[in-house]
Design a protein around this motif. Sequence first.
Motif, mmCIF file in Angstrom:
data_model
loop_
_atom_site.group_PDB
_atom_site.id
_atom_site.type_symbol
_atom_site.label_atom_id
_atom_site.label_comp_id
_atom_site.label_asym_id
_atom_site.label_seq_id
_atom_site.Cartn_x
_atom_site.Cartn_y
_atom_site.Cartn_z
ATOM 1 N N VAL A 36 0.837 -1.204 0.000
ATOM 2 C CA VAL A 36 0.000 0.000 0.000
ATOM 3 C C VAL A 36 0.874 1.259 0.000
ATOM 4 C CG1 VAL A 36 -1.690 1.328 1.328
ATOM 5 C CG2 VAL A 36 -1.947 -1.152 1.101
ATOM 6 N N VAL A 37 1.914 1.270 0.820
ATOM 7 C CA VAL A 37 2.822 2.429 0.857
ATOM 8 C C VAL A 37 3.479 2.635 -0.505
ATOM 9 C CG1 VAL A 37 4.988 3.298 1.836
ATOM 10 C CG2 VAL A 37 3.246 2.320 3.340
ATOM 11 N N ALA A 38 3.934 1.551 -1.112
ATOM 12 C CA ALA A 38 4.579 1.646 -2.425
ATOM 13 C C ALA A 38 3.608 2.146 -3.485
ATOM 14 C CB ALA A 38 5.148 0.283 -2.823
ATOM 15 N N MET A 39 2.355 1.688 -3.426
ATOM 16 C CA MET A 39 1.341 2.129 -4.393
ATOM 17 C C MET A 39 1.065 3.623 -4.263
ATOM 18 S SD MET A 39 0.016 -0.232 -6.432
ATOM 19 C CE MET A 39 -1.659 0.324 -6.758
ATOM 20 N N MET A 40 1.106 4.146 -3.034
ATOM 21 C CA MET A 40 0.762 5.547 -2.804
ATOM 22 C C MET A 40 1.920 6.512 -3.070
ATOM 23 S SD MET A 40 -1.490 5.276 0.701
ATOM 24 C CE MET A 40 -1.900 7.031 0.652
ATOM 25 N N THR A 41 3.123 5.994 -3.195
ATOM 26 C CA THR A 41 4.301 6.861 -3.363
ATOM 27 C C THR A 41 4.484 7.241 -4.824
ATOM 28 O OG1 THR A 41 5.375 5.715 -1.514
ATOM 29 C CG2 THR A 41 6.770 7.076 -2.917
ATOM 30 N N PRO A 42 4.486 8.538 -5.154
ATOM 31 C CA PRO A 42 4.664 8.955 -6.555
ATOM 32 C C PRO A 42 6.092 8.720 -7.040
ATOM 33 C CG PRO A 42 4.555 10.876 -5.113
ATOM 34 C CD PRO A 42 4.254 9.686 -4.258
ATOM 35 N N ALA A 43 6.235 8.546 -8.345
ATOM 36 C CA ALA A 43 7.551 8.278 -8.941
ATOM 37 C C ALA A 43 8.529 9.411 -8.662
ATOM 38 C CB ALA A 43 7.399 8.054 -10.444
ATOM 39 N N ALA A 44 8.038 10.646 -8.656
ATOM 40 C CA ALA A 44 8.925 11.796 -8.422
ATOM 41 C C ALA A 44 9.560 11.727 -7.033
ATOM 42 C CB ALA A 44 8.144 13.106 -8.573
ATOM 43 N N ALA A 45 8.782 11.280 -6.036
ATOM 44 C CA ALA A 45 9.313 11.162 -4.672
ATOM 45 C C ALA A 45 10.379 10.082 -4.600
ATOM 46 C CB ALA A 45 8.177 10.848 -3.705
ATOM 47 N N ILE A 46 10.167 8.988 -5.327
ATOM 48 C CA ILE A 46 11.136 7.891 -5.329
ATOM 49 C C ILE A 46 12.444 8.351 -5.972
ATOM 50 C CG2 ILE A 46 11.610 5.558 -6.173
ATOM 51 C CD1 ILE A 46 8.522 5.147 -6.198
ATOM 52 N N GLU A 47 12.322 9.078 -7.082
ATOM 53 C CA GLU A 47 13.515 9.576 -7.776
ATOM 54 C C GLU A 47 14.282 10.556 -6.892
ATOM 55 O OE1 GLU A 47 14.763 11.651 -12.049
ATOM 56 O OE2 GLU A 47 12.646 11.387 -11.509
ATOM 57 N N GLN A 48 13.555 11.446 -6.224
ATOM 58 C CA GLN A 48 14.201 12.413 -5.347
ATOM 59 C C GLN A 48 14.895 11.737 -4.177
ATOM 60 O OE1 GLN A 48 14.516 15.672 -6.086
ATOM 61 N NE2 GLN A 48 15.885 15.756 -4.323
ATOM 62 N N TYR A 49 14.253 10.703 -3.634
ATOM 63 C CA TYR A 49 14.856 9.922 -2.534
ATOM 64 C C TYR A 49 16.174 9.311 -2.984
ATOM 65 C CZ TYR A 49 15.819 5.662 0.110
ATOM 66 O OH TYR A 49 16.443 4.670 0.812
ATOM 67 N N ALA A 50 16.167 8.693 -4.164
ATOM 68 C CA ALA A 50 17.388 8.050 -4.668
ATOM 69 C C ALA A 50 18.496 9.073 -4.894
ATOM 70 C CB ALA A 50 17.077 7.296 -5.956
ATOM 71 N N GLY A 359 10.166 9.694 0.993
ATOM 72 C CA GLY A 359 10.825 10.954 1.321
ATOM 73 C C GLY A 359 10.477 11.442 2.713
ATOM 74 N N ILE A 360 10.107 10.519 3.591
ATOM 75 C CA ILE A 360 9.663 10.895 4.934
ATOM 76 C C ILE A 360 10.756 11.612 5.713
ATOM 77 C CG2 ILE A 360 10.268 8.633 5.910
ATOM 78 C CD1 ILE A 360 7.237 10.769 6.928
ATOM 79 N N SER A 361 12.015 11.214 5.538
ATOM 80 C CA SER A 361 13.107 11.852 6.284
ATOM 81 C C SER A 361 13.270 13.320 5.884
ATOM 82 C CB SER A 361 14.424 11.103 6.045
ATOM 83 O OG SER A 361 14.344 9.790 6.539
ATOM 84 N N THR A 362 13.191 13.600 4.574
ATOM 85 C CA THR A 362 13.295 14.976 4.094
ATOM 86 C C THR A 362 12.117 15.813 4.576
ATOM 87 O OG1 THR A 362 14.430 14.163 2.118
ATOM 88 C CG2 THR A 362 13.550 16.404 2.023
ATOM 89 N N ARG A 363 10.942 15.203 4.580
ATOM 90 C CA ARG A 363 9.736 15.908 5.032
ATOM 91 C C ARG A 363 9.867 16.304 6.506
ATOM 92 N NH1 ARG A 363 5.804 18.713 5.793
ATOM 93 N NH2 ARG A 363 3.607 18.168 5.425
ATOM 94 N N ILE A 364 10.379 15.400 7.303
ATOM 95 C CA ILE A 364 10.553 15.675 8.732
ATOM 96 C C ILE A 364 11.620 16.753 8.942
ATOM 97 C CG2 ILE A 364 11.388 14.685 10.911
ATOM 98 C CD1 ILE A 364 10.044 12.032 9.916
ATOM 99 N N ALA A 365 12.692 16.674 8.153
ATOM 100 C CA ALA A 365 13.744 17.695 8.257
ATOM 101 C C ALA A 365 13.186 19.081 7.946
ATOM 102 C CB ALA A 365 14.885 17.364 7.302
ATOM 103 N N GLY A 366 12.308 19.154 6.934
ATOM 104 C CA GLY A 366 11.707 20.432 6.589
ATOM 105 C C GLY A 366 10.800 20.968 7.677
ATOM 106 N N LEU A 367 10.080 20.070 8.343
ATOM 107 C CA LEU A 367 9.181 20.504 9.411
ATOM 108 C C LEU A 367 9.927 21.059 10.614
ATOM 109 C CD1 LEU A 367 6.508 17.643 9.422
ATOM 110 C CD2 LEU A 367 6.135 20.022 8.767
ATOM 111 N N THR A 368 11.098 20.495 10.893
ATOM 112 C CA THR A 368 11.822 20.881 12.113
ATOM 113 C C THR A 368 12.844 21.986 11.887
ATOM 114 O OG1 THR A 368 13.389 19.081 11.690
ATOM 115 C CG2 THR A 368 11.575 18.602 13.178
ATOM 116 N N SER A 369 13.114 22.324 10.623
ATOM 117 C CA SER A 369 14.189 23.288 10.355
ATOM 118 C C SER A 369 13.891 24.684 10.888
ATOM 119 C CB SER A 369 14.463 23.364 8.847
ATOM 120 O OG SER A 369 13.299 23.830 8.175
ATOM 121 N N GLY A 370 12.617 25.074 10.936
ATOM 122 C CA GLY A 370 12.285 26.422 11.376
ATOM 123 C C GLY A 370 11.962 26.556 12.841
#
Length: 482
Positions: A36-50, A359-370
């Motif tokens: 389910v997680v893999a189905m919901m993840t867009p290709a752009a997010a996967i590419e950015q993660y890599a 991209g959960i790690s990047t999302r969390i980093a963005g939330l905590t940066s400010g």
Amino acid sequence: MTDPLLILLIGVLIVMGGIIGLKLHPFLALLFGAFVVAMMTPAAAIEQYALSKGTAPAAALQLANKSVGERIATEFGNTCGRVGILIAMAAIIGKCMLESGAAERTVRSMLRFTGIERAPIAFLVSSFFIGVPVFFDTVILLMIPIAKVMTMRIGKNYLLLVLCILAGAAMANSLVPPAPGPLFLIGEMRIPIGLMMVTGTIVGLITIFFGYLFAVWANQKWPIALRDSLDARLEDIKLVAAKDDTHLPSLGVSLLPVLIPLIFICADTYADAMPVAQSTSVKQAAVLGQIFGIVQFFGDKTIALITGGVVALLVLAANKKDSKEGMGAFLQAALMSGGSIILIIGAGGAFGGMLQQTGISTRIAGLTSGYQMALIPLAFLISAVVRTAQGSATVALITASGILSGLAINGKLDFHPVYLGLAIGCGSKLIPWMNDSGFWIVCKMSNLTEKEALKTFSPMLCIMGIVGLIVIMIGSQLFPLI
């Protein structure tokens, strides 16, 4: 519907609901959650993660274009590749030590030295120092069989012994180099390795003391009896426990299956960290190179565990030489048990891998940066949220140290950056659950149910992490080290 936080929430509900609510086998619940997680993840997010992991653009695009099934199978295979042989060999070592009487001899010797009352503390301290150079899962695989025999010998405190092993190994793995996570952290944040080792050991010993107090309380509140399992049948343990000392292998021989892997892994770890002196002659360098080559070969954790397995088989063969029973039945039971564990851990790795690709790690980093808050609690918070979200303490250490390394190197801090590193290490202990392959190793090796692990193992790590944060904040004020 593509927000990583929403995908995370849905994945959590599927896995937790499937295992606890619907009573699904963990393998199926984790695999369905990964799907389910893999189905919901867009290709752009996967590419950015890599790309964020340093992958070449062409390879990142290729990963994004892979089918859901391929991505899940790849992460499943990667996880099994990391731990599959280790678990299989550890199952053989554990079974051979139980059947040969090596585990029983080890326990009897330990009890003579420590006494029954101090046995849990012996497990606690030994697992901490073994956990410095050795991976967390390897410590668990090697020490849990001894805890089972110890419980049979003293007749109680199985949960206490297991939690003591977990407490020591978990804290060492995130606080004291040369464990992999702390080793990366000190390089990223430019913290002297000696300072991190000393301060990490001090904080670690304080936190495991509080972990021990929780373990004593949990053992009294939820006592768990030693359970039957394929790799450690209670009937077999009782038969060995009834043997006279003269029918058991010597202590030195009994410890060989565990000591040999530990010695090789430790030697390899410290050899990697030890620079060769510039004044070394060519001849001496050649000799040292050969020694280092041998150490590196046998110090690889897979080779080390295979070596330990071979030694364990030899000990069993020597003990059973007058028996008409072959070793096939013993090994089949061990490998059947190990195979089941590998499947569950592989599915857990696939689920965690799919979460990381959102991209959960990047999302969390963005939330905590400010956030305008003190840096030490911030470091702890970032690490804790990343660990809880994607399951890996090492990834949490890497992510948080990457976010805060600029402050550690260039910021005008009122304390040494080592305190930030320690806070990141303590934060990575929160919160272990089903997306962590280590959680499944704990459950399946100790025979704790998922519910039992969630109310004992997970809270204990949270308590130790929070105690560590408090100690670090006090230490940074009293001993800023600048």
